[in-house]
Design an enzyme around this catalytic site. Structure first.
Site: not given
Length: 391
Positions: A176, A179, A234, A339
């Site tokens: 993820s 993203k 997420s 992130k």
């Protein structure tokens, strides 16, 4: 006999001469007496004048004993002090000569010291101005073995100096972390009304990993909220809906993601979808540092990725989301972008742009930890190294 004038005769002449002689003797005696008297008077006057001069300024007779002697010494020294102004020129010239000589000596000594310092500076090795992690701060061979992530890259952004690397160029799934690129490409659209609502459809469901989501089909969110929970929590269906909401649809969006990666110099980075659920979304720890730099340029990405929690209106109710990164959620580090990501193929990943001492940016990318706690502990350990080692 002097008053009666007698006729001159030869018999009386010798007597006259005798008288004259006697008169001359008397006159000389008289003159000598007068001279002696005058000398006596003059010598008396001189003595009085000297006595008056010697007694001038005396108000009382000198006392006997030690105190009296001290006063006499001081008063005798006074005339010498009074005569002191008669010699200032010689002293001034001598002092000036002395000062000039002292200045010349000081200048010579200063020049010698400067020359010595220059020679010593030239002899010393150049100071290493590049930042580095220090052993006294815990950055040792033993402590590096306690890092759980398989791939690590720590970059001092201020000097573009790598501080720590481990398998920094090894290609691996990034999950993820994808993203961040999803948000960049989506925000690069020219006109994007953030208040417009997007509805979750069946096209947004995960048919690869069959992961669960709290966003059911039919949920309606604003574009701003879709971006927010995709970065903060997420949320996969939010990222999938964003990639669908793009001119040309999802294929065009994935193509734009890969094009942007190449433009950033991320030559080993590839994207297959917008969520990161595909193990074919790959990159390296070193190249992910470029992605973090690019993401940091967007105010919405910075704000949304660091938010700790948010309540979302989904059209027929509300959902509360929290930040998936516990370092951020519990305030353990100071960052501007973050992130996390996880799939089985990648392990636990995390990227951060830290502010060391609240001002110095350092990018940390970590891939492949065996657990979420391992990734979190790696972040804490590296942050401690940085805070101790860097100014």
């Amino acid at each position: 006999m002097f008053c009666t004038q007698q006729p001159r005769s030869d018999d009386s002449f010798p007597l006259f001469l005798q008288i004259l002689r006697r008169a001359g003797v008397l006159a000389r005696l008289l003159m000598c007496s007068v001279l002696l008297l005058m000398l006596t008077v003059i010598s008396g006057k001189v003595s009085e004048a000297q006595a008056a001069g010697s007694s001038a300024g005396k108000h009382r007779p000198a006392a006997s004993g030690a105190k009296g002697r001290k006063r006499v010494v001081r008063k005798k020294a006074a005339p010498a002090a009074a005569r002191a102004p008669a010699r200032p020129r010689r002293r001034g010239r001598a002092a000036a000569v002395g000062v000039a000589a002292g200045a010349a000596t000081a200048a010579t000594a200063g020049a010698a010291v400067a020359a010595n310092a220059s020679s010593n500076a030239a002899a010393l090795p150049p100071v290493n101005t590049k930042p580095e992690l220090l052993p006294r701060c815990g950055f040792t061979a033993a402590s590096k073995q306690h890092i759980f992530s398989r791939g690590v890259y720590v970059l001092d952004e201020q000097t573009n100096t790598p501080l720590f690397e481990r398998n920094a160029d090894t290609v691996a799934p990034i999950a993820s972390v994808t993203k961040l690129m999803t948000a960049i490409v989506w925000l690069d659209q020219k006109s994007l009304p953030m208040s417009n609502r997007l509805e979750v459809t069946e096209d947004d469901l995960d048919t690869l990993k069959f992961t669960h989501s709290r966003l059911n089909v039919g949920a309606s969110l604003s574009r701003a909220d879709m971006l927010h929970i995709a970065l903060m929590s997420s949320e996969n269906r939010a990222a999938a809906a964003m990639s669908r909401d793009y001119p040309g649809g999802r294929p065009a969006f994935i193509a734009a993601m890969n094009a942007r990666a190449q433009a950033l110099g991320m030559k080993q980075t590839r994207f297959e979808n917008a969520t990161g659920l595909s193990p074919d979304n790959v990159s390296t720890p070193r190249e992910l540092a470029e992605l973090v730099k690019a993401a940091n340029r967007y105010q919405l990405i910075r704000n949304d990725s660091l938010d700790k929690q948010k309540i979302i209106n989904i059209g027929h109710g509300q959902l509360q989301y929290i930040n998936s990164n516990r370092l951020i959620r519990y305030g353990q580090v100071n960052a501007t972008v973050q992130k996390t990501g996880f799939i089985n193929e990648s392990g636990h990943n995390m990227v951060l742009r830290l502010l060391v001492h609240d001002r110095r940016p350092v990018i940390v990318t970590m891939l492949g930890s065996g657990s979420a706690d391992g990734s979190r502990l790696d972040g804490v350990r590296i942050a401690k190294w940085l805070n101790c080692s860097l100014n």
